[in-house]
Design a protein around this motif. Structure first.
Motif, mmCIF file in Angstrom:
data_model
loop_
_atom_site.group_PDB
_atom_site.id
_atom_site.type_symbol
_atom_site.label_atom_id
_atom_site.label_comp_id
_atom_site.label_asym_id
_atom_site.label_seq_id
_atom_site.Cartn_x
_atom_site.Cartn_y
_atom_site.Cartn_z
ATOM 1 N N ASP A 58 96.087 22.097 19.578
ATOM 2 C CA ASP A 58 96.337 20.686 19.861
ATOM 3 C C ASP A 58 96.149 20.481 21.354
ATOM 4 O O ASP A 58 97.042 20.770 22.146
ATOM 5 N N LYS A 59 94.953 20.026 21.749
ATOM 6 C CA LYS A 59 94.649 19.844 23.167
ATOM 7 C C LYS A 59 95.390 18.641 23.737
ATOM 8 O O LYS A 59 95.378 17.559 23.170
ATOM 9 N N ALA A 60 96.021 18.856 24.864
ATOM 10 C CA ALA A 60 96.727 17.760 25.514
ATOM 11 C C ALA A 60 95.757 16.862 26.262
ATOM 12 O O ALA A 60 94.778 17.345 26.841
ATOM 13 N N PRO A 61 95.987 15.553 26.279
ATOM 14 C CA PRO A 61 95.149 14.663 27.087
ATOM 15 C C PRO A 61 95.207 15.096 28.554
ATOM 16 O O PRO A 61 96.259 15.484 29.061
ATOM 17 N N GLY A 62 94.058 15.050 29.219
ATOM 18 C CA GLY A 62 93.993 15.446 30.613
ATOM 19 C C GLY A 62 93.433 16.835 30.825
ATOM 20 O O GLY A 62 93.022 17.173 31.945
ATOM 21 N N CYS B 299 84.441 25.557 18.744
ATOM 22 C CA CYS B 299 83.432 25.046 17.811
ATOM 23 C C CYS B 299 83.183 23.555 18.019
ATOM 24 O O CYS B 299 82.145 23.044 17.608
ATOM 25 N N ASN B 300 84.122 22.855 18.590
ATOM 26 C CA ASN B 300 83.962 21.426 18.857
ATOM 27 C C ASN B 300 84.621 21.106 20.185
ATOM 28 O O ASN B 300 85.344 21.924 20.747
ATOM 29 N N ARG B 301 84.361 19.940 20.704
ATOM 30 C CA ARG B 301 84.954 19.536 21.965
ATOM 31 C C ARG B 301 85.331 18.071 21.913
ATOM 32 O O ARG B 301 84.759 17.296 21.134
ATOM 33 N N ILE C 290 93.047 17.953 17.853
ATOM 34 C CA ILE C 290 92.714 19.262 17.303
ATOM 35 C C ILE C 290 91.329 19.724 17.749
ATOM 36 O O ILE C 290 90.342 19.015 17.582
ATOM 37 N N VAL C 291 91.303 20.928 18.308
ATOM 38 C CA VAL C 291 90.058 21.591 18.684
ATOM 39 C C VAL C 291 90.030 22.939 17.970
ATOM 40 O O VAL C 291 91.044 23.637 17.908
ATOM 41 N N ILE C 292 88.878 23.298 17.429
ATOM 42 C CA ILE C 292 88.737 24.520 16.637
ATOM 43 C C ILE C 292 88.180 25.640 17.500
ATOM 44 O O ILE C 292 87.149 25.474 18.158
#
Length: 322
Positions: free
Chosen positions: A98-102, A143-145, A153-155
């Motif tokens: 779970d990537k945080a904003p920023g 796998c995604n950005r 969510i980033v894989i």
């Protein structure tokens, strides 16, 4: 002679790709020369650059020691003592973060090395799940950005095979993602489909929308539905039918409901009044919807994963539950 034993992490990739990372000083031209001369072998036999590696294979290199002499700059993940990482799901093949904003996913043009992939690699390294000294070629990869100011969510693939499979599935649109965003006003109608043509301006780092095909433009399709509204704001769920740059941001702005905090397509006065400096957009749900065999990742088919908390939802729609 140097010999590499192919682990599960390294399996599934082409020999030339393995060698590019395992022996970075070996040029492509010299690699092909040594393959022809049988000085690079697979399991003791002649092989080809395009050969796919399998777990248990042995790659033998009868080449000069100078190709193995290298001084590498310390990898970014080694400088991270405490990884900042929220794990949504993890198994032996993949990790959903779970990537945080920023936070940026990869180093950007500004040279920012405090990236999501560095924190993922640090986490796996420190937990013992990944040892870069044992896997000479493959390092956990994304796998995604998503954009710096977008969260969600980033894989990450933990093996070469998982990366190859997921890249194929993403290309075939067999992974479904849902986004939540806070927009200005109320979309009318509250539920709908936006479809037009989107063209990216590389110099301005911005996109424009067109009703008809124009040179350089690609079809862009978004489904949206309003989940909740206040007097001035709405919480909207979006589903991308195509994955274009800034698609949700541009599409919601095109119907008069730009994302709150969006500095490119939104309203600066409203952003400043609310104290928002980045678009309120989150990739909150991911579903694996395979339409063909996924090999080692088939067990993921039909599974859905969601983030547990989104700060801007709690801030502007505290009573909403998803």
């Amino acid at each position: 002679m140097r010999e590499y034993y192919i682990t599960k992490n390294d399996s599934g990739q082409r020999l030339n790709k393995f060698l590019e990372k395992a022996v970075p000083r070996l040029s492509g031209g010299m690699m092909h020369k040594y393959l022809r001369l049988k000085r690079i072998k697979l399991n003791g036999k002649r092989t080809e650059a395009a050969c796919r590696l399998a777990e248990g294979d042995r790659v033998q290199l009868y080449i000069n020691d100078e190709y193995f002499e290298q001084v590498r700059e310390e990898e970014a993940f080694r400088r991270i003592k405490t990884p900042r990482l929220t794990v949504v799901y993890e198994d032996e093949n993949i990790l959903l973060a779970d990537k945080a904003p920023g936070m940026v996913v990869h180093a950007d043009e500004k040279g920012d090395s405090d990236t999501l992939i560095a924190h993922i690699q640090a986490y796996l390294y420190q937990s013992g799940a990944w040892n870069p000294d044992d896997a000479a070629s493959f390092a956990p990869a994304l796998c995604n950005r998503i954009d710096r100011n977008t969260g969600g969510i980033v894989i990450a693939a933990k093996t070469a095979e998982a990366l190859r499979i997921l890249n194929d599935k993403i290309k075939e649109h067999e992974l479904k993602k849902k986004y939540l965003c806070v927009v200005l006003g109320r979309p009318s109608p509250p539920k709908g489909r936006i479809e037009n043509f989107l063209r990216r301006d590389e110099k301005r780092k911005q996109v424009t929308l067109h009703d008809r095909p124009v040179p350089g433009a690609k079809t862009a399709k978004t489904l949206y539905r309003t989940l909740a509204s206040t007097k001035e704001l709405s919480l909207v769920e979006c589903v991308l039918l195509t994955g274009r740059t800034h698609q949700i941001r541009a599409h919601m702005a095109s119907i008069g409901c730009p994302l709150l905090g969006d500095g490119k397509y939104g309203r600066g006065d409203r952003n400043r009044a609310c104290g928002e400096t980045g678009q309120l957009l989150y990739s909150y749900e991911l579903t694996f919807a395979f339409e063909s065999d996924a090999g080692a990742l088939q067990y993921l088919d039909g599974r859905t994963f969601r983030v547990r908390r989104i700060d801007f939802v709690q801030k502007y729609f505290p009573d909403f539950r998803f």
